[in-house]
Design a protein around this motif. Structure first.
Motif, PDB file in Angstrom:
ATOM      1  N   ALA A 198       0.836  -1.206   0.000  1.00 61.92           N
ATOM      2  CA  ALA A 198       0.000   0.000   0.000  1.00 61.92           C
ATOM      3  C   ALA A 198       0.869   1.254   0.000  1.00 61.92           C
ATOM      4  N   GLY A 199       1.933   1.252   0.792  1.00 58.43           N
ATOM      5  CA  GLY A 199       2.849   2.398   0.819  1.00 58.43           C
ATOM      6  C   GLY A 199       3.504   2.623  -0.534  1.00 58.43           C
ATOM      7  N   TYR A 200       3.946   1.532  -1.166  1.00 62.80           N
ATOM      8  CA  TYR A 200       4.530   1.663  -2.496  1.00 62.80           C
ATOM      9  C   TYR A 200       3.520   2.256  -3.475  1.00 62.80           C
ATOM     10  N   LEU A 201       2.285   1.759  -3.431  1.00 57.03           N
ATOM     11  CA  LEU A 201       1.270   2.246  -4.365  1.00 57.03           C
ATOM     12  C   LEU A 201       1.004   3.740  -4.176  1.00 57.03           C
ATOM     13  N   VAL A 202       1.009   4.198  -2.935  1.00 58.62           N
ATOM     14  CA  VAL A 202       0.840   5.636  -2.681  1.00 58.62           C
ATOM     15  C   VAL A 202       2.028   6.410  -3.266  1.00 58.62           C
ATOM     16  N   LEU A 203       3.240   5.884  -3.041  1.00 60.78           N
ATOM     17  CA  LEU A 203       4.428   6.561  -3.556  1.00 60.78           C
ATOM     18  C   LEU A 203       4.534   6.480  -5.081  1.00 60.78           C
ATOM     19  N   SER A 204       3.841   5.539  -5.699  1.00 61.06           N
ATOM     20  CA  SER A 204       3.889   5.418  -7.159  1.00 61.06           C
ATOM     21  C   SER A 204       2.924   6.375  -7.864  1.00 61.06           C
ATOM     22  N   LEU A 205       2.016   6.973  -7.114  1.00 58.11           N
ATOM     23  CA  LEU A 205       1.037   7.879  -7.741  1.00 58.11           C
ATOM     24  C   LEU A 205       1.682   9.047  -8.495  1.00 58.11           C
ATOM     25  N   PRO A 206       2.715   9.711  -7.945  1.00 57.61           N
ATOM     26  CA  PRO A 206       3.337  10.789  -8.729  1.00 57.61           C
ATOM     27  C   PRO A 206       3.910  10.315 -10.068  1.00 57.61           C
ATOM     28  N   PHE A 207       4.480   9.115 -10.085  1.00 58.73           N
ATOM     29  CA  PHE A 207       5.019   8.586 -11.351  1.00 58.73           C
ATOM     30  C   PHE A 207       3.891   8.286 -12.334  1.00 58.73           C
ATOM     31  N   SER A 208       2.769   7.844 -11.800  1.00 53.90           N
ATOM     32  CA  SER A 208       1.609   7.606 -12.651  1.00 53.90           C
ATOM     33  C   SER A 208       1.090   8.923 -13.224  1.00 53.90           C
ATOM     34  N   ILE A 209       1.133   9.972 -12.420  1.00 54.10           N
ATOM     35  CA  ILE A 209       0.714  11.300 -12.902  1.00 54.10           C
ATOM     36  C   ILE A 209       1.665  11.786 -13.991  1.00 54.10           C
ATOM     37  N   VAL A 210       2.969  11.539 -13.815  1.00 55.49           N
ATOM     38  CA  VAL A 210       3.941  11.911 -14.856  1.00 55.49           C
ATOM     39  C   VAL A 210       3.617  11.171 -16.152  1.00 55.49           C
ATOM     40  N   ALA A 211       3.204   9.908 -16.038  1.00 56.79           N
ATOM     41  CA  ALA A 211       2.845   9.142 -17.237  1.00 56.79           C
ATOM     42  C   ALA A 211       1.603   9.718 -17.916  1.00 56.79           C
ATOM     43  N   ILE A 212       0.707  10.358 -17.141  1.00 51.79           N
ATOM     44  CA  ILE A 212      -0.466  11.009 -17.739  1.00 51.79           C
ATOM     45  C   ILE A 212      -0.048  12.284 -18.456  1.00 51.79           C
ATOM     46  N   VAL A 213       0.783  13.091 -17.787  1.00 50.23           N
ATOM     47  CA  VAL A 213       1.208  14.379 -18.351  1.00 50.23           C
ATOM     48  C   VAL A 213       2.130  14.170 -19.547  1.00 50.23           C
ATOM     49  N   ARG A 214       3.012  13.186 -19.468  1.00 52.27           N
ATOM     50  CA  ARG A 214       3.955  12.896 -20.552  1.00 52.27           C
ATOM     51  C   ARG A 214       3.760  11.456 -21.019  1.00 52.27           C
ATOM     52  N   PRO A 215       2.736  11.221 -21.817  1.00 50.29           N
ATOM     53  CA  PRO A 215       2.405   9.834 -22.200  1.00 50.29           C
ATOM     54  C   PRO A 215       3.484   9.122 -23.014  1.00 50.29           C
ATOM     55  N   HIS A 216       4.394   9.859 -23.619  1.00 53.83           N
ATOM     56  CA  HIS A 216       5.426   9.223 -24.441  1.00 53.83           C
ATOM     57  C   HIS A 216       6.706   8.939 -23.672  1.00 53.83           C
ATOM     58  N   ALA A 217       6.791   9.356 -22.399  1.00 54.10           N
ATOM     59  CA  ALA A 217       7.992   9.127 -21.592  1.00 54.10           C
ATOM     60  C   ALA A 217       8.055   7.655 -21.177  1.00 54.10           C
ATOM     61  N   ALA A 218       9.134   6.994 -21.562  1.00 52.29           N
ATOM     62  CA  ALA A 218       9.269   5.564 -21.273  1.00 52.29           C
ATOM     63  C   ALA A 218       9.869   5.305 -19.897  1.00 52.29           C
ATOM     64  N   GLY A 219      10.670   6.225 -19.378  1.00 51.39           N
ATOM     65  CA  GLY A 219      11.351   6.030 -18.100  1.00 51.39           C
ATOM     66  C   GLY A 219      10.416   5.761 -16.925  1.00 51.39           C
ATOM     67  N   PRO A 220       9.448   6.649 -16.677  1.00 50.71           N
ATOM     68  CA  PRO A 220       8.526   6.394 -15.558  1.00 50.71           C
ATOM     69  C   PRO A 220       7.713   5.117 -15.735  1.00 50.71           C
ATOM     70  N   ARG A 221       7.325   4.824 -16.951  1.00 55.72           N
ATOM     71  CA  ARG A 221       6.530   3.620 -17.220  1.00 55.72           C
ATOM     72  C   ARG A 221       7.364   2.359 -16.948  1.00 55.72           C
ATOM     73  N   LEU A 222       8.640   2.370 -17.349  1.00 50.05           N
ATOM     74  CA  LEU A 222       9.521   1.227 -17.101  1.00 50.05           C
ATOM     75  C   LEU A 222       9.765   1.045 -15.605  1.00 50.05           C
ATOM     76  N   LEU A 223       9.982   2.143 -14.882  1.00 47.09           N
ATOM     77  CA  LEU A 223      10.167   2.076 -13.437  1.00 47.09           C
ATOM     78  C   LEU A 223       8.926   1.492 -12.763  1.00 47.09           C
ATOM     79  N   LEU A 224       7.749   1.962 -13.176  1.00 50.13           N
ATOM     80  CA  LEU A 224       6.507   1.430 -12.607  1.00 50.13           C
ATOM     81  C   LEU A 224       6.339  -0.051 -12.933  1.00 50.13           C
ATOM     82  N   LEU A 225       6.699  -0.458 -14.132  1.00 51.74           N
ATOM     83  CA  LEU A 225       6.595  -1.863 -14.516  1.00 51.74           C
ATOM     84  C   LEU A 225       7.451  -2.743 -13.610  1.00 51.74           C
ATOM     85  N   ILE A 226       8.678  -2.346 -13.385  1.00 54.80           N
ATOM     86  CA  ILE A 226       9.590  -3.139 -12.551  1.00 54.80           C
ATOM     87  C   ILE A 226       9.109  -3.174 -11.102  1.00 54.80           C
ATOM     88  N   LEU A 227       8.772  -2.020 -10.551  1.00 59.42           N
ATOM     89  CA  LEU A 227       8.358  -1.965  -9.148  1.00 59.42           C
ATOM     90  C   LEU A 227       6.978  -2.588  -8.930  1.00 59.42           C
TER      91      LEU A 227
END
Length: 172
Positions: free
Chosen positions: A70-99
């Protein structure tokens, strides 16, 4: 905006919504298990039987693991927001995939271990001489069973998040 960018933005928004749902189910699982206890009086108030989650190391692991997820999921929300704002950025999406995969593994391990103990609580094991306790501790068993169900709902959501991230990365 082109059609491909709209698709990725839609996937990112769905990812964010799934993360919110996973936070709710993971917190519900941890909180429900962490507050599960029941005391049965036996003849007098001085001699009682008690069942609590902290009596079993497996349930302690479950509460800690679900709180970490649950703590990880809360901390992952900003990265998910970055993926919304910058849909073509692969870095945040790859980090989220691994974690997300790591969180999925931890969640599955905790849920499976707790499910084994809940099974024993409901059915016992005659060959090991372990008695089923759910006839006596009904409320306790209901809470821990509900916690295990909530953890497996979180597992399903995390599987969707991993697949969604992989599909979004595959379209790059």
């Amino acid at each position: 905006m082109n059609k491909k960018g709209g698709y990725k933005k839609g996937v990112a928004i769905f990812d964010f919504i799934l993360r919110l749902a996973a936070i709710v189910t993971a917190l519900a699982a941890a909180a429900s298990m962490g507050t599960s206890d029941e005391t049965l009086p036996f003849f007098t108030q001085f001699f009682q039987f008690q069942a609590s989650y902290d009596d079993l190391p497996t349930f302690q692991f479950f509460v800690i693991a679900m709180a970490i997820v649950a703590g990880y999921l809360v901390l992952s929300l900003p990265f998910s927001i970055v993926a919304i704002v910058r849909p073509h950025a692969a870095g945040p999406r790859l980090l989220l995939l691994i974690l997300d995969t790591v969180a999925l593994t931890l969640n599955t391990a905790a849920g499976a271990a707790a499910a084994a103990i809940v099974y024993l609580a409901h059915n016992g094991n005659a060959s090991a001489n372990w008695l089923a306790i759910c006839q006596q501790f009904g409320d306790f068993c209901q809470k821990v069973s509900g916690s295990v169900v909530a953890s497996f709902i979180t597992v399903v959501i995390l599987v969707f998040l991993v697949v969604l991230s992989a599909l979004a990365l595959g379209r790059h």
